[in-house]
Design a protein around this motif. Structure first.
Motif, PDB file in Angstrom:
ATOM      1  N   UNK A  14      68.542  -2.309  27.258  1.00  0.00           N
ATOM      2  CA  UNK A  14      69.857  -2.943  26.848  1.00  0.00           C
ATOM      3  C   UNK A  14      70.635  -3.276  28.170  1.00  0.00           C
ATOM      4  N   UNK A  15      71.276  -4.515  27.950  1.00  0.00           N
ATOM      5  CA  UNK A  15      71.999  -5.141  28.932  1.00  0.00           C
ATOM      6  C   UNK A  15      71.112  -5.870  29.910  1.00  0.00           C
ATOM      7  N   UNK A  16      69.987  -5.935  29.818  1.00  0.00           N
ATOM      8  CA  UNK A  16      69.066  -6.575  30.580  1.00  0.00           C
ATOM      9  C   UNK A  16      69.034  -8.188  30.346  1.00  0.00           C
ATOM     10  N   UNK A  17      68.195  -8.918  30.970  1.00  0.00           N
ATOM     11  CA  UNK A  17      67.965 -10.263  30.875  1.00  0.00           C
ATOM     12  C   UNK A  17      66.508 -10.783  30.911  1.00  0.00           C
ATOM     13  N   UNK A  18      66.300 -11.693  30.085  1.00  0.00           N
ATOM     14  CA  UNK A  18      64.883 -12.347  29.830  1.00  0.00           C
ATOM     15  C   UNK A  18      64.742 -13.750  29.946  1.00  0.00           C
ATOM     16  N   UNK A  67      75.667 -15.501  25.313  1.00  0.00           N
ATOM     17  CA  UNK A  67      74.784 -14.622  25.793  1.00  0.00           C
ATOM     18  C   UNK A  67      73.492 -15.461  26.335  1.00  0.00           C
ATOM     19  N   UNK A  68      73.160 -16.295  25.566  1.00  0.00           N
ATOM     20  CA  UNK A  68      71.933 -17.102  25.639  1.00  0.00           C
ATOM     21  C   UNK A  68      72.200 -18.463  25.923  1.00  0.00           C
ATOM     22  N   UNK A  69      71.565 -19.085  26.691  1.00  0.00           N
ATOM     23  CA  UNK A  69      71.517 -20.469  27.310  1.00  0.00           C
ATOM     24  C   UNK A  69      69.916 -21.185  27.130  1.00  0.00           C
ATOM     25  N   UNK A  70      70.109 -22.283  26.550  1.00  0.00           N
ATOM     26  CA  UNK A  70      68.950 -23.328  26.220  1.00  0.00           C
ATOM     27  C   UNK A  70      68.996 -24.271  27.318  1.00  0.00           C
ATOM     28  N   UNK A  71      67.674 -24.552  27.915  1.00  0.00           N
ATOM     29  CA  UNK A  71      67.753 -25.597  28.938  1.00  0.00           C
ATOM     30  C   UNK A  71      66.467 -26.214  28.902  1.00  0.00           C
ATOM     31  N   UNK A  72      66.245 -27.538  29.239  1.00  0.00           N
ATOM     32  CA  UNK A  72      65.044 -28.032  29.157  1.00  0.00           C
ATOM     33  C   UNK A  72      64.813 -28.917  30.801  1.00  0.00           C
ATOM     34  N   UNK A  73      63.584 -28.948  31.097  1.00  0.00           N
ATOM     35  CA  UNK A  73      63.063 -29.469  32.488  1.00  0.00           C
ATOM     36  C   UNK A  73      61.935 -30.598  31.872  1.00  0.00           C
ATOM     37  N   UNK A  74      62.451 -31.805  31.480  1.00  0.00           N
ATOM     38  CA  UNK A  74      61.444 -32.713  30.902  1.00  0.00           C
ATOM     39  C   UNK A  74      60.224 -33.217  32.015  1.00  0.00           C
ATOM     40  N   UNK A  75      60.607 -33.043  33.439  1.00  0.00           N
ATOM     41  CA  UNK A  75      59.684 -33.315  34.498  1.00  0.00           C
ATOM     42  C   UNK A  75      58.549 -32.297  34.430  1.00  0.00           C
ATOM     43  N   UNK A  76      58.696 -31.078  33.766  1.00  0.00           N
ATOM     44  CA  UNK A  76      57.925 -30.099  34.026  1.00  0.00           C
ATOM     45  C   UNK A  76      57.445 -29.863  32.463  1.00  0.00           C
ATOM     46  N   UNK A  77      58.055 -30.556  31.317  1.00  0.00           N
ATOM     47  CA  UNK A  77      57.631 -30.647  30.003  1.00  0.00           C
ATOM     48  C   UNK A  77      57.949 -28.968  29.358  1.00  0.00           C
ATOM     49  N   UNK A  78      58.999 -28.613  29.896  1.00  0.00           N
ATOM     50  CA  UNK A  78      59.317 -27.293  29.535  1.00  0.00           C
ATOM     51  C   UNK A  78      60.901 -26.996  28.836  1.00  0.00           C
ATOM     52  N   UNK A  79      60.919 -26.099  28.090  1.00  0.00           N
ATOM     53  CA  UNK A  79      62.316 -25.650  27.543  1.00  0.00           C
ATOM     54  C   UNK A  79      62.496 -24.129  27.908  1.00  0.00           C
ATOM     55  N   UNK A  80      63.596 -23.839  28.046  1.00  0.00           N
ATOM     56  CA  UNK A  80      63.785 -22.300  28.675  1.00  0.00           C
ATOM     57  C   UNK A  80      64.942 -21.761  27.523  1.00  0.00           C
ATOM     58  N   UNK A  81      64.862 -20.415  27.562  1.00  0.00           N
ATOM     59  CA  UNK A  81      65.760 -19.620  26.726  1.00  0.00           C
ATOM     60  C   UNK A  81      66.288 -18.754  27.505  1.00  0.00           C
ATOM     61  N   UNK A  82      67.417 -18.719  28.248  1.00  0.00           N
ATOM     62  CA  UNK A  82      67.706 -17.364  29.196  1.00  0.00           C
ATOM     63  C   UNK A  82      68.691 -16.478  28.324  1.00  0.00           C
ATOM     64  N   UNK A  83      68.381 -15.240  28.025  1.00  0.00           N
ATOM     65  CA  UNK A  83      69.022 -14.228  27.481  1.00  0.00           C
ATOM     66  C   UNK A  83      69.452 -13.278  28.305  1.00  0.00           C
ATOM     67  N   UNK A  84      70.705 -12.943  28.459  1.00  0.00           N
ATOM     68  CA  UNK A  84      71.512 -12.275  29.045  1.00  0.00           C
ATOM     69  C   UNK A  84      72.187 -11.182  27.985  1.00  0.00           C
ATOM     70  N   UNK A  85      72.754  -9.822  28.638  1.00  0.00           N
ATOM     71  CA  UNK A  85      73.406  -9.003  27.933  1.00  0.00           C
ATOM     72  C   UNK A  85      72.490  -8.711  26.619  1.00  0.00           C
ATOM     73  N   UNK A  86      71.451  -8.293  26.758  1.00  0.00           N
ATOM     74  CA  UNK A  86      70.405  -8.222  25.499  1.00  0.00           C
ATOM     75  C   UNK A  86      70.736  -6.712  25.032  1.00  0.00           C
TER      76      UNK A  86
END
Length: 125
Positions: A14-18, A67-86
């Motif tokens: 709890x409180x960590x990130x992924x 707490x969560x942030x979505x982002x995308x890198x179209x050059x890498x063809x990837x989408x991320x979900x940064x999850x903080x304060x879990x």
């Protein structure tokens, strides 16, 4: 065979990130909006965040806003979900999905076209 592949799920305190990642399998999702969802045992699938094709616009569920942030890198063809304060209640299987941009930034799972098989996130001490 899933058309999307999620990765990054793990056991965290709890409180960590992924940071979760979503990538297409054998195709490019540059022209699709991408959403993240989760489903905990005995609960309905919950929409968390969605990002548009450019990466400039996103929508979040109240349960994860700030707490969560979505982002995308179209050059890498990837989408991320940064999850903080879990929190322990964030424990679930997390899925990414693709939706036609004509449907906007939706958090409704029934509107999505393609799905991944999910990655397990467990928040526990």
């Amino acid at each position: 065979q899933s058309r999307l592949v999620e990765s990054g799920g793990d056991l965290v305190q709890p409180g960590g990130s992924l940071r979760l990642s979503c990538a297409p399998s054998g195709w490019s999702f540059t022209y699709y909006n991408i959403g993240w969802f989760r489903q905990a045992p005995g609960k309905e699938r919950e929409g968390l965040a969605c990002i548009d094709t450019s990466g400039d616009y996103a929508k979040y569920a109240d349960s994860v806003k700030g707490r969560f942030t979505i982002s995308r890198d179209n050059a890498q063809n990837t989408v991320h979900l940064q999850m903080d304060s879990l929190l322990p209640e964030d424990t679930a299987i997390y899925y990414c999905a693709a939706i036609s941009p004509g449907r906007g930034l939706s958090l409704r799972s029934r509107e999505y076209d393609f799905w991944g098989q999910g990655t397990q996130v467990t928040v526990s001490s």
